[in-house]
Design an enzyme around this catalytic site. Structure first.
Site, PDB file in Angstrom:
ATOM      1  N   CYS A   1      -3.103   4.024  -5.429  1.00  0.00           N
ATOM      2  CA  CYS A   1      -2.522   2.752  -5.034  1.00  0.00           C
ATOM      3  C   CYS A   1      -1.274   2.507  -5.870  1.00  0.00           C
ATOM      4  O   CYS A   1      -1.299   2.662  -7.092  1.00  0.00           O
ATOM      5  CB  CYS A   1      -3.547   1.643  -5.265  1.00  0.00           C
ATOM      6  SG  CYS A   1      -3.229   0.180  -4.286  1.00  0.00           S
TER       7      CYS A   1
ATOM      8  N   CYS B   1       0.869  -1.174   0.000  1.00  0.00           N
ATOM      9  CA  CYS B   1       0.000   0.000   0.000  1.00  0.00           C
ATOM     10  C   CYS B   1       0.903   1.221   0.000  1.00  0.00           C
ATOM     11  O   CYS B   1       2.095   1.118  -0.243  1.00  0.00           O
ATOM     12  CB  CYS B   1      -0.995  -0.011   1.151  1.00  0.00           C
ATOM     13  SG  CYS B   1      -0.284   0.139   2.782  1.00  0.00           S
TER      14      CYS B   1
ATOM     15  N   CYS C   1      -4.798  -1.046  -0.916  1.00  0.00           N
ATOM     16  CA  CYS C   1      -5.333   0.312  -0.839  1.00  0.00           C
ATOM     17  C   CYS C   1      -6.826   0.288  -1.127  1.00  0.00           C
ATOM     18  O   CYS C   1      -7.292  -0.509  -1.930  1.00  0.00           O
ATOM     19  CB  CYS C   1      -4.637   1.209  -1.846  1.00  0.00           C
ATOM     20  SG  CYS C   1      -2.853   1.249  -1.623  1.00  0.00           S
TER      21      CYS C   1
END
Length: 160
Positions: free
Chosen positions: A87, A7, A79
């Site tokens: 992301c 992430c 994400c």
């Protein structure tokens, strides 16, 4: 097999996923986590939640995807989509999939509401990881099945 949970900040979701995956993974599987722009610290609520769940927090830290100790075979971005969060895109040759989860670090409200956001994120990730191991992923990887990508992607849209 090495799995990377990726992430942006590497402080909550990817950390929760890494620790949970390693806690329940069978021999031969290993997870790591990283961020494209790591915060430099693991969110204290993530650590507290993992400890309440009896999952080791030893060795967890916020790290960059530029310093991975191993090359991942599978990269899972976590994400969230709902908040239009950017992301990161992993550029290596690993198989890639997306399991979006809302960022609990952005939760506001009472202590109970914020803790509930962390619990929700953990619950979704844990359920998806458990399903990952229950869904014949190992056989698909060994057989180099073309349905592997579809199976990984489908896990990311499961609602728990």
């Amino acid at each position: 097999m090495n799995v990377l949970f990726l992430c942006t900040g590497n402080s909550c979701r990817s950390i929760l996923a890494e620790a949970t995956f390693n806690h329940i993974a069978p021999k031969g599987w290993h997870a790591m986590s990283a961020g494209s722009k790591p915060t430099g610290q693991v969110h204290p609520r993530s650590l507290a939640l993992l400890e309440r769940e009896g999952i080791s927090t030893e060795g967890l830290f916020s790290k960059s995807w530029e310093n991975l100790p191993e090359t991942p075979d599978i990269v899972i971005t976590v994400c969230g989509n709902a908040d239009k969060e950017a992301c990161p895109v992993y550029l290596g040759s690993a198989l890639r999939t997306h399991w979006g989860v809302a960022d609990p670090a952005k939760a506001t409200g009472t202590e109970e509401e914020i803790n509930a956001a962390f619990e929700r994120a953990y619950g979704i990730l844990r359920a998806r990881i458990e399903f990952f191991f229950e869904s014949s992923i190992e056989e698909l990887i060994k057989s180099k099945s073309p349905s592997l990508q579809r199976r990984l992607d489908n896990i990311g849209v499961l609602r728990f």
